[in-house]
Design an enzyme around this catalytic site. Structure first.
Site, short mmCIF file in Angstrom:
data_model
loop_
_atom_site.label_atom_id
_atom_site.label_comp_id
_atom_site.label_asym_id
_atom_site.label_seq_id
_atom_site.Cartn_x
_atom_site.Cartn_y
_atom_site.Cartn_z
N GLU A 40 39.71 13.87 79.45
CA GLU A 40 39.62 15.32 79.46
C GLU A 40 39.15 15.94 80.67
O GLU A 40 38.07 15.31 81.22
CB GLU A 40 38.82 15.74 78.20
CG GLU A 40 39.53 15.81 77.01
CD GLU A 40 38.63 16.41 75.90
OE1 GLU A 40 38.13 17.28 76.08
OE2 GLU A 40 38.50 15.72 74.73
N GLU A 100 34.17 12.44 71.54
CA GLU A 100 32.98 13.13 72.33
C GLU A 100 31.45 12.82 71.45
O GLU A 100 30.76 13.53 71.14
CB GLU A 100 33.05 14.49 72.89
CG GLU A 100 33.92 14.69 73.98
CD GLU A 100 34.01 16.15 74.25
OE1 GLU A 100 34.47 16.63 75.24
OE2 GLU A 100 33.27 17.04 73.92
#
Length: 409
Positions: A323, A208
């Site tokens: 995710e 991320e």
């Protein structure tokens, strides 16, 4: 002993030939499945056909694998996953500084922790699970870019922001050294270098990545370009992805939750040479705090479809929802909302895949083995604990497996 008749000998010979041919066929299948996953158009490709797979996240695998007394948790998780048709796992190949790290300091590694990762790779192969290995964290959990910047300061660098991780030459060299160390690591359990191991599906540059100090996106764009080129110079066989959540740049920020920007650009970042496929994460219960379950589901539906469309029409690369999850610990949670959230994700993935589109699979956050209560974060799934969600996961695995077989036949 009565000597065998010619007829019996002939039958015996035919039986032995059949067994021999079956063994050759089995070896051919294993060999084909052991090939590197590649890209063909907007699809992953393996063994002469598109590769679709259902998967999961388990960030803790290396840590538990590093202790012989807890390794069974890795094996248990992989077995449960395999029994439910899951064939991709995403996990950390980093732990920088702090308690029981992989990397004590720049270039100094904890061999016991590395052996834990060796075990994870070896065990994944045993259960037919491909791995996506992430190389550093955006956040300070497990060190991340903050730890790298601190290491830079200890070497006399004048640094004032965690985002200096992306621009400081000394810090970038620390990270490049980590890339090289992991990719060239020779597994202590099977003797295969990671860069040559087909159990690994792909590398991920960062979990991320965000660079809020530069909302233009230039800093992160330059960093991805440099690191993708460096990684591919060491390992041209494995696939590479960035680790993006899917936030758009200024031109398309209206698609982002609350129009927020994080210095990333889903389109521009994924168009960089060397980036093989796109990833998206989805946590509307975090991103839209104070919203209703219905509002979160509505956002998620649009978020998923927008990224599938842009990947199909603009990027022309495969896509994985790397995710996604919904926490039972948040006040807005209802089991029905979580079930709908998973259904939206899985049905969108299957619809895209069945039409020859770019979406190849989804990896829920996160899979735990039984008796791992200390890892429960609200998003955790223990297969078999909730029959409905377990059934949804198994059904998705079966549907993607049938689709894969259909295209190969």
């Amino acid at each position: 002993m009565i000597p065998p008749t010619k007829t019996k000998m002939k039958k015996w010979g035919l039986l032995m030939l059949l067994i021999f041919l079956l063994k050759i066929q089995q070896k051919a299948i294993v060999k084909a499945e052991d090939e590197f996953i590649t890209i063909k158009g907007v699809q992953f490709w393996l063994n002469g056909g598109p590769f679709y797979a259902n998967g999961f996240n388990s960030y803790w695998l290396m840590y538990e694998g590093s202790d012989p007394n807890t390794r069974h948790k890795v094996s248990d998780a992989f077995k449960e996953a395999s029994d439910h048709g899951l064939t991709i796992a995403r996990t950390w190949a980093f732990s920088d500084g702090g308690y029981r790290p992989l990397q004590y300091s720049p270039g100094l590694y904890n061999q016991q922790m590395f052996q834990g990762l060796d075990f994870v790779v070896t065990e994944a192969k045993k259960y037919g699970i491909k791995l996506i290995l992430s190389l550093v964290n955006n956040y300070e959990d497990f060190g991340g870019k903050k730890q790298y910047v601190e290491w830079g300061k200890s070497k006399g660098q004048s640094l004032s922001s965690e985002d200096d991780f992306f621009t400081n030459p000394v810090v970038k060299d620390f990270y490049k050294n980590h890339i090289k160390t992991v990719l060239t690591r020779v597994n202590s359990m099977n003797g295969v270098a990671y860069k040559d191991d087909t159990t690994i599906m792909a590398w991920e540059l960062m979990n991320e990545p965000r660079c809020t100090s530069d909302l233009s996106g230039k800093i992160l764009q330059d960093w991805i370009t440099e690191m993708a080129s460096y990684l591919k110079s060491i390992d041209a066989n494995h696939l590479l992805e960035i680790g993006l959540e899917g936030f758009y740049g200024n031109d398309n920020k209206q698609y982002n939750p609350n129009n927020l920007q994080e210095g990333t650009d889903f389109i521009a970042n994924n168009q960089i040479h060397g980036i093989d496929f796109a990833t998206v994460h989805s946590y509307p219960d975090q991103w839209l705090s104070g919203s209703t379950g219905e509002q979160q589901l509505s956002f998620h539906q649009k978020w998923v479809q927008q990224h599938i469309s842009d990947t199909q029409n603009i990027l022309r690369k495969p896509l994985i929802f790397a995710e996604f999850g919904k926490s039972y610990k948040l006040s807005s949670y209802t089991p029905s909302d979580r079930n709908q959230f998973y259904n939206i994700t899985y049905s969108s993935i299957y619809s895209s895949a069945s039409e020859g589109g770019p979406t190849a699979g989804g990896l829920f956050w996160q899979l735990l083995a039984k008796k791992m209560d200390n890892y429960r974060d609200g998003y955790d799934i223990v297969l078999g604990e909730d029959s409905y969600i377990t059934g949804m996961i198994s059904e998705q695995s079966q549907k993607l497996s049938k689709l894969r077989k259909k295209y190969r036949n």
